[in-house]
Design a protein around this motif. Sequence first.
Motif, PDB file in Angstrom:
ATOM      1  N   MET A   1      69.639  56.745 -28.077  1.00 48.18           N
ATOM      2  CA  MET A   1      69.897  55.744 -26.933  1.00 48.18           C
ATOM      3  C   MET A   1      71.402  55.532 -26.784  1.00 48.18           C
ATOM      4  O   MET A   1      72.374  55.794 -27.798  1.00 48.18           O
ATOM      5  N   GLU A   2      71.938  55.300 -25.680  1.00 43.96           N
ATOM      6  CA  GLU A   2      73.194  55.176 -25.401  1.00 43.96           C
ATOM      7  C   GLU A   2      73.754  53.965 -25.883  1.00 43.96           C
ATOM      8  O   GLU A   2      73.397  52.743 -25.666  1.00 43.96           O
ATOM      9  N   ILE A   3      75.094  53.978 -26.720  1.00 43.80           N
ATOM     10  CA  ILE A   3      75.595  53.068 -27.223  1.00 43.80           C
ATOM     11  C   ILE A   3      76.653  52.249 -26.277  1.00 43.80           C
ATOM     12  O   ILE A   3      77.353  53.006 -25.814  1.00 43.80           O
ATOM     13  N   ILE A   4      76.223  51.023 -26.221  1.00 46.87           N
ATOM     14  CA  ILE A   4      77.295  50.518 -25.209  1.00 46.87           C
ATOM     15  C   ILE A   4      78.298  49.596 -25.819  1.00 46.87           C
ATOM     16  O   ILE A   4      79.396  49.628 -25.050  1.00 46.87           O
ATOM     17  N   LEU A   5      78.020  49.115 -26.914  1.00 48.77           N
ATOM     18  CA  LEU A   5      79.035  48.343 -27.865  1.00 48.77           C
ATOM     19  C   LEU A   5      79.142  48.788 -29.188  1.00 48.77           C
ATOM     20  O   LEU A   5      77.966  48.797 -29.638  1.00 48.77           O
ATOM     21  N   ASP A   6      80.296  49.177 -29.476  1.00 48.53           N
ATOM     22  CA  ASP A   6      80.446  49.467 -30.920  1.00 48.53           C
ATOM     23  C   ASP A   6      81.786  48.950 -31.370  1.00 48.53           C
ATOM     24  O   ASP A   6      82.800  49.200 -31.216  1.00 48.53           O
ATOM     25  N   ALA A   7      81.307  47.720 -32.196  1.00 50.95           N
ATOM     26  CA  ALA A   7      82.389  46.783 -32.780  1.00 50.95           C
ATOM     27  C   ALA A   7      82.515  47.154 -34.137  1.00 50.95           C
ATOM     28  O   ALA A   7      81.577  47.181 -34.927  1.00 50.95           O
ATOM     29  N   ARG A  78      85.859  40.656 -17.265  1.00 49.19           N
ATOM     30  CA  ARG A  78      86.187  41.786 -16.393  1.00 49.19           C
ATOM     31  C   ARG A  78      85.745  43.187 -16.919  1.00 49.19           C
ATOM     32  O   ARG A  78      85.085  44.027 -16.248  1.00 49.19           O
ATOM     33  N   ALA A  79      85.863  43.270 -18.252  1.00 49.29           N
ATOM     34  CA  ALA A  79      85.169  44.364 -18.944  1.00 49.29           C
ATOM     35  C   ALA A  79      84.132  44.613 -19.215  1.00 49.29           C
ATOM     36  O   ALA A  79      83.506  45.774 -19.256  1.00 49.29           O
ATOM     37  N   GLY A  80      83.318  43.654 -18.906  1.00 49.36           N
ATOM     38  CA  GLY A  80      81.728  43.558 -19.137  1.00 49.36           C
ATOM     39  C   GLY A  80      81.209  42.632 -20.056  1.00 49.36           C
ATOM     40  O   GLY A  80      79.863  42.921 -20.352  1.00 49.36           O
ATOM     41  N   ILE A  81      81.732  41.649 -20.767  1.00 47.53           N
ATOM     42  CA  ILE A  81      81.209  40.964 -21.802  1.00 47.53           C
ATOM     43  C   ILE A  81      81.287  39.524 -21.304  1.00 47.53           C
ATOM     44  O   ILE A  81      82.542  38.921 -21.061  1.00 47.53           O
ATOM     45  N   SER A  82      80.084  39.046 -21.261  1.00 45.99           N
ATOM     46  CA  SER A  82      80.127  37.620 -20.894  1.00 45.99           C
ATOM     47  C   SER A  82      79.536  36.787 -21.944  1.00 45.99           C
ATOM     48  O   SER A  82      78.565  37.250 -22.747  1.00 45.99           O
ATOM     49  N   VAL A  83      79.928  35.577 -22.186  1.00 48.09           N
ATOM     50  CA  VAL A  83      79.441  34.602 -23.320  1.00 48.09           C
ATOM     51  C   VAL A  83      78.794  33.527 -22.885  1.00 48.09           C
ATOM     52  O   VAL A  83      79.658  32.829 -22.135  1.00 48.09           O
ATOM     53  N   VAL A  84      77.704  33.290 -23.148  1.00 52.09           N
ATOM     54  CA  VAL A  84      77.179  31.694 -22.940  1.00 52.09           C
ATOM     55  C   VAL A  84      77.485  30.791 -24.422  1.00 52.09           C
ATOM     56  O   VAL A  84      76.812  31.205 -25.299  1.00 52.09           O
ATOM     57  N   PHE A  85      78.491  29.993 -24.293  1.00 52.00           N
ATOM     58  CA  PHE A  85      78.693  29.413 -25.449  1.00 52.00           C
ATOM     59  C   PHE A  85      77.816  28.305 -25.958  1.00 52.00           C
ATOM     60  O   PHE A  85      76.992  27.808 -24.983  1.00 52.00           O
ATOM     61  N   GLN A  86      78.157  28.118 -27.269  1.00 50.84           N
ATOM     62  CA  GLN A  86      77.132  27.302 -27.867  1.00 50.84           C
ATOM     63  C   GLN A  86      77.143  25.646 -27.216  1.00 50.84           C
ATOM     64  O   GLN A  86      76.262  24.872 -26.994  1.00 50.84           O
ATOM     65  N   GLU A  87      78.474  25.260 -26.973  1.00 48.13           N
ATOM     66  CA  GLU A  87      78.612  24.107 -26.479  1.00 48.13           C
ATOM     67  C   GLU A  87      78.985  24.170 -24.965  1.00 48.13           C
ATOM     68  O   GLU A  87      79.558  25.064 -24.453  1.00 48.13           O
ATOM     69  N   LEU A  88      78.344  23.487 -24.194  1.00 48.96           N
ATOM     70  CA  LEU A  88      78.462  23.601 -22.560  1.00 48.96           C
ATOM     71  C   LEU A  88      79.815  23.414 -22.057  1.00 48.96           C
ATOM     72  O   LEU A  88      80.619  22.533 -22.690  1.00 48.96           O
ATOM     73  N   SER A  89      80.122  24.040 -21.042  1.00 51.21           N
ATOM     74  CA  SER A  89      81.623  24.150 -20.681  1.00 51.21           C
ATOM     75  C   SER A  89      81.447  24.024 -19.166  1.00 51.21           C
ATOM     76  O   SER A  89      82.492  24.215 -18.336  1.00 51.21           O
ATOM     77  N   LEU A  90      80.678  23.512 -18.555  1.00 45.69           N
ATOM     78  CA  LEU A  90      80.495  22.905 -17.123  1.00 45.69           C
ATOM     79  C   LEU A  90      81.505  22.008 -16.706  1.00 45.69           C
ATOM     80  O   LEU A  90      81.596  20.816 -17.440  1.00 45.69           O
ATOM     81  N   VAL A  91      82.016  21.751 -15.589  1.00 46.39           N
ATOM     82  CA  VAL A  91      82.455  20.632 -14.998  1.00 46.39           C
ATOM     83  C   VAL A  91      81.768  19.779 -14.312  1.00 46.39           C
ATOM     84  O   VAL A  91      81.090  20.105 -13.367  1.00 46.39           O
ATOM     85  N   ASP A  92      81.562  18.673 -14.846  1.00 50.71           N
ATOM     86  CA  ASP A  92      80.450  17.608 -14.440  1.00 50.71           C
ATOM     87  C   ASP A  92      80.898  17.182 -12.926  1.00 50.71           C
ATOM     88  O   ASP A  92      79.891  16.901 -12.226  1.00 50.71           O
ATOM     89  N   LYS A 161      77.796  43.786 -18.820  1.00 49.78           N
ATOM     90  CA  LYS A 161      77.250  45.002 -19.586  1.00 49.78           C
ATOM     91  C   LYS A 161      76.343  44.490 -20.763  1.00 49.78           C
ATOM     92  O   LYS A 161      75.328  44.860 -21.174  1.00 49.78           O
ATOM     93  N   VAL A 162      77.421  43.269 -21.369  1.00 53.08           N
ATOM     94  CA  VAL A 162      76.903  42.976 -22.642  1.00 53.08           C
ATOM     95  C   VAL A 162      76.672  41.272 -22.147  1.00 53.08           C
ATOM     96  O   VAL A 162      77.734  40.752 -22.030  1.00 53.08           O
ATOM     97  N   LEU A 163      75.847  40.571 -22.385  1.00 52.19           N
ATOM     98  CA  LEU A 163      75.590  39.237 -22.131  1.00 52.19           C
ATOM     99  C   LEU A 163      75.325  38.732 -23.665  1.00 52.19           C
ATOM    100  O   LEU A 163      74.270  39.028 -24.387  1.00 52.19           O
ATOM    101  N   ILE A 164      76.286  37.666 -24.156  1.00 57.01           N
ATOM    102  CA  ILE A 164      76.045  36.974 -25.595  1.00 57.01           C
ATOM    103  C   ILE A 164      75.534  35.694 -25.192  1.00 57.01           C
ATOM    104  O   ILE A 164      76.078  34.758 -24.531  1.00 57.01           O
ATOM    105  N   LEU A 165      74.491  35.175 -25.775  1.00 55.22           N
ATOM    106  CA  LEU A 165      73.798  34.066 -25.800  1.00 55.22           C
ATOM    107  C   LEU A 165      74.158  33.309 -27.133  1.00 55.22           C
ATOM    108  O   LEU A 165      73.506  33.651 -28.127  1.00 55.22           O
ATOM    109  N   ASP A 166      74.867  32.236 -27.405  1.00 54.31           N
ATOM    110  CA  ASP A 166      75.009  31.407 -28.414  1.00 54.31           C
ATOM    111  C   ASP A 166      74.002  30.280 -28.381  1.00 54.31           C
ATOM    112  O   ASP A 166      74.224  29.388 -27.596  1.00 54.31           O
ATOM    113  N   GLU A 167      72.796  30.220 -29.061  1.00 57.71           N
ATOM    114  CA  GLU A 167      71.853  29.354 -29.227  1.00 57.71           C
ATOM    115  C   GLU A 167      71.457  28.734 -27.674  1.00 57.71           C
ATOM    116  O   GLU A 167      71.500  27.562 -27.425  1.00 57.71           O
ATOM    117  N   PRO A 168      71.116  29.515 -26.824  1.00 54.64           N
ATOM    118  CA  PRO A 168      70.682  29.148 -25.417  1.00 54.64           C
ATOM    119  C   PRO A 168      69.526  28.342 -25.194  1.00 54.64           C
ATOM    120  O   PRO A 168      69.743  27.561 -24.395  1.00 54.64           O
TER     121      PRO A 168
END
Length: 510
Positions: A1-7, A78-92, A161-168
């Motif tokens: 399988m194609e490796i997309i992220l190698d940290a 921009r490089a392709g990694i998005s994170v949904v953080f544990q604490e919400l960051s929306l503007v009320d 390309k990579v979506l990271i979800l922290d306790e979604p």
Amino acid sequence: MEIILDARNISKSFPGVLAVDNISLKLCKGEILALIGENGAGKSTLINVLGGVQKPDRAQIILNGQSVTFSSSDQAIRAGISVVFQELSLVDGLSIAENIFANRQPIGMLNKINWRQLYQQTQEFLEKFNLELNPRTLVKNLTMGQKQILEILKATSTSPKVLILDEPTSALTEREIKCLFENIRMLRKQGMSFIYITHKLSEVFQIADRVMVMRDGKKSGNERVNNVSENDLISMMVGRKIKNLYGIRGSAFSETETVLRVVGLNRKNVFEDVNLELRKGEILGFAGLIGAGRTEVGRAIVGVDPKDSGHIYLDGKEVHINNSKDAIIHKIAYLTEDRKKDGLFEGMALSNNIIAPSIENYTSVIGFLDRKRINRYVESSVLEFGITTTSIMKKVLYLSGGNQQKVLVAMWMSIQPRVIIFDDPTRGVDVGSKADIYQILKDSASRGVGIIMISSELPELIGVCDRILAFHHGRIMGEVLHKDFSEERIMALVAGIVNAERSQSTSSAR
Ligand SMILES: Nc1ncnc2c1ncn2[C@@H]1O[C@H](COP(=O)(O)OP(=O)(O)OP(=O)(O)O)[C@@H](O)[C@H]1O
Ligand SMILES: [Mg+2]
């Protein structure tokens, strides 16, 4: 399988703690990797590095075959990694559409935002996730669950390309979780890869292909999900077996004295004719779907939310509770579901948070604080509640999510409450600490404290409560006694399918 992220070899330290200690991970295209570990194990720090939020001490990140370094989350996106953080960051104060497309609004002629297109695109997104919401709705009018979904929408809108979800899913209902999982599966088919942080081990088995376990900043496991059991995961996380997740009751509940009585509580369009009695030493559960009014009833009892009518009695005497100060005077503790908004003082030290509701006990006649006594008390709380921190002066903001929750528990216990109303007590808390919190609740009950526990997780309610009230559309639909506990029965009540009679002897408040 194609490796997309190698940290490789990621390390990150903070003063006094090596939060991430030489971690490497690989992620294939379309793969879902679950990341689990105790509170403070370093999960969020690791993904903060991957998402460009925190600068690592050391790291090599190869994304899609190219070595990358990020100095901001924008760069990572921009490089392709998005994170949904544990604490919400929306503007009320902004709308759903403005939040999703913050800084990326479609631009029309004369360099002006093309609002029609903005709302149109947002509408399409909302439909994809089965959300019946208006793109123009202000975020402040959404529930916690809706906000959480919106965060996820916002992150997927950049097609990472990579979506990271922290306790979604910590504030989501079963239905919303199902919908989220369907969407994750759809996106992975299109080649998106995921890192999925959770404390709900059942989710690992529902959604992930592989699971990585962290402990004290190090990797303590990396397995295909098919090859491990839930108990294996717990052992890798905590380093010990947990025998009684829901705690042990010192003595069976048998008190008959009523501590709290609520009569005819009403709030138009929110809840109706709520009557209940809570006994000394009883743990009473509030079950119900989101929007059933459980949280609002709890908040109305402690005077945080308004009520149109109704009476509240403590030990048989009517009391008037109009704000949280009144509640504290009457020794009613209310632990909020939204610890960030109306629970903790994030910018203040752990120590100041823990004594906040009982500060008067530590003040001398001329108004000085007795720091020595405070420190002694706080040190003992940190031990008792198993809070992981490098110092009692650490700002709560810098504690891991689960440890923040424990600070909230410790803070309210400091008023030596007679009644505790506990909304979603184990949100974001690891299994080991969950067991600790349940035991604290059961011990408090054994000492005669009356506890109301509001939760969306039925196994938790069943494991901890002596009796459960089921809410449906702002009304109590029925009551289930301990001997009759079953998920089916409670589900039927909260879904409004059966209209069970409430047993007169235990719940009808006159
Ligand atoms: N900005 C910061 N400043 C100082 N210490 C920090 C900071 N962020 C995290 N830490 C510390 O690093 C350690 C790891 O925290 P982290 O938030 O990564 O844990 P976690 O695994 O995400 O825990 P949880 O499950 O509770 O969310 C903890 O000891 C925490 O107190
Ligand atoms: Mg975390």
